[in-house]
Scaffold this active site. Sequence first.
Site, short mmCIF file in Angstrom:
data_model
loop_
_atom_site.label_atom_id
_atom_site.label_comp_id
_atom_site.label_asym_id
_atom_site.label_seq_id
_atom_site.Cartn_x
_atom_site.Cartn_y
_atom_site.Cartn_z
N ASP A 39 0.61 -1.05 -0.06
CA ASP A 39 -0.13 -0.06 0.09
C ASP A 39 0.95 1.19 -0.06
O ASP A 39 1.71 1.50 0.97
CB ASP A 39 -0.84 0.01 1.29
CG ASP A 39 -2.11 -1.08 1.24
OD1 ASP A 39 -2.16 -1.85 2.23
OD2 ASP A 39 -2.53 -1.17 0.16
N HIS A 69 -0.56 -0.94 -4.57
CA HIS A 69 -1.78 -0.26 -4.51
C HIS A 69 -1.57 1.24 -4.39
O HIS A 69 -0.90 1.77 -3.06
CB HIS A 69 -2.60 -0.86 -3.53
CG HIS A 69 -3.87 -0.07 -3.26
ND1 HIS A 69 -4.50 -0.41 -2.07
CD2 HIS A 69 -4.38 0.77 -3.96
CE1 HIS A 69 -5.81 0.37 -2.18
NE2 HIS A 69 -5.69 1.17 -3.29
N GLY A 145 -6.78 4.14 3.77
CA GLY A 145 -5.71 5.09 4.43
C GLY A 145 -5.23 4.17 5.57
O GLY A 145 -4.03 4.73 5.97
N GLY A 147 -5.27 0.34 7.93
CA GLY A 147 -5.64 -0.96 8.11
C GLY A 147 -6.33 -1.13 9.42
O GLY A 147 -6.72 -0.07 10.20
N ASP A 178 -10.45 -5.39 -0.83
CA ASP A 178 -9.23 -4.81 -0.14
C ASP A 178 -9.88 -3.96 1.19
O ASP A 178 -10.38 -3.08 0.80
CB ASP A 178 -8.22 -4.11 -0.62
CG ASP A 178 -7.16 -3.56 -0.07
OD1 ASP A 178 -6.17 -2.68 -0.64
OD2 ASP A 178 -7.05 -3.85 1.30
N GLY A 179 -9.82 -4.50 2.37
CA GLY A 179 -10.19 -3.72 3.51
C GLY A 179 -11.12 -4.44 4.54
O GLY A 179 -12.18 -4.68 4.00
C1 DX5 Z 1 -6.10 0.33 3.46
C2 DX5 Z 1 -5.31 -0.44 2.80
C3 DX5 Z 1 -5.55 -1.62 3.02
C4 DX5 Z 1 -5.40 -2.39 4.24
C5 DX5 Z 1 -6.04 -3.70 4.56
O1 DX5 Z 1 -6.01 1.70 2.96
O2 DX5 Z 1 -5.45 -0.37 1.47
O3 DX5 Z 1 -4.84 -2.69 2.21
O4 DX5 Z 1 -3.86 -2.57 4.47
O5 DX5 Z 1 -5.79 -3.88 5.85
P1 DX5 Z 1 -6.82 -4.52 6.85
O6 DX5 Z 1 -6.89 -5.90 6.16
O7 DX5 Z 1 -6.22 -4.56 8.31
O8 DX5 Z 1 -8.27 -3.75 6.54
#
Ligand code: DX5
Length: 226
Positions: A39, A69, A145, A147, A178-179
């Site tokens: 990310d 990403h 933004g 995790g 994702d997320g």
């Molecule tokens: C958020 C990121 C996600 C995040 C996913 O902006 O793009 O990839 O790292 O993390 P989790 O799985 O903890 O939501």
Amino acid sequence: MIVAKTLAVVPSLLAGDLARLGEQLEVVKSAGCHWISVDVMDGHFVPNLSFGPDFVRLAKKKGFYVDTHLMVTNPLQVAPWFVEAGTDILTAHIEVLENPAEAMKQIRKMGVKSGLAVKPKTNVEGLLGAIENVDLALVMTVEPGFGGQKFMADQMPKVEALRRKIDAERLDCWIQVDGGVNASNIATCAAAGADSLVAGSAVFAAKDPAAAFRELEKNARAAVQS
Ligand code: DX5
């Protein structure tokens, strides 16, 4: 539903422990992980700053397939840095692209696969319209933004619409979610048609990341075998 590709659970580096990232990558690799998501955040498109190209180099050095990403306002400007670092896929957000199809063609011309992402508040129409030029369609299930946020199940209709379009046109395109993905909702994502499932905290914040990775894979695959 045709799941064109073997489902991939894709740990997100953002949730890794910076003090022992290399070790954590070895751990998930031992569990069968072959794909890592990096990310990149610019503190402008999203209210956070994260990784540069060296983190892609680290994941490539460890032998992973890597998607980068780009949560940045100027993805095409920074793209060459990550191509040079060896990324396999470069994903840009549709919200900052004047002409998404053109941007995807430019990324492919750099010799990497093209990815196009939509935030939760962005509809999927633009992504569907550019899909011929897209190798990975990313549906965010959190506001990008950070995790560790809560999974937004109301984003699944976008995944279903992408799955219908990709299957109907027999396109070779990943559908990534994702997320907030974890062991309790990953089957929902896979059943909706996603075949690349990014998980950060669910893997790297787990007591046993290898076991967590294997459980995610098992739950996802079970959803498409039933
Ligand atoms: C958020 C990121 C996600 C995040 C996913 O902006 O793009 O990839 O790292 O993390 P989790 O799985 O903890 O939501």
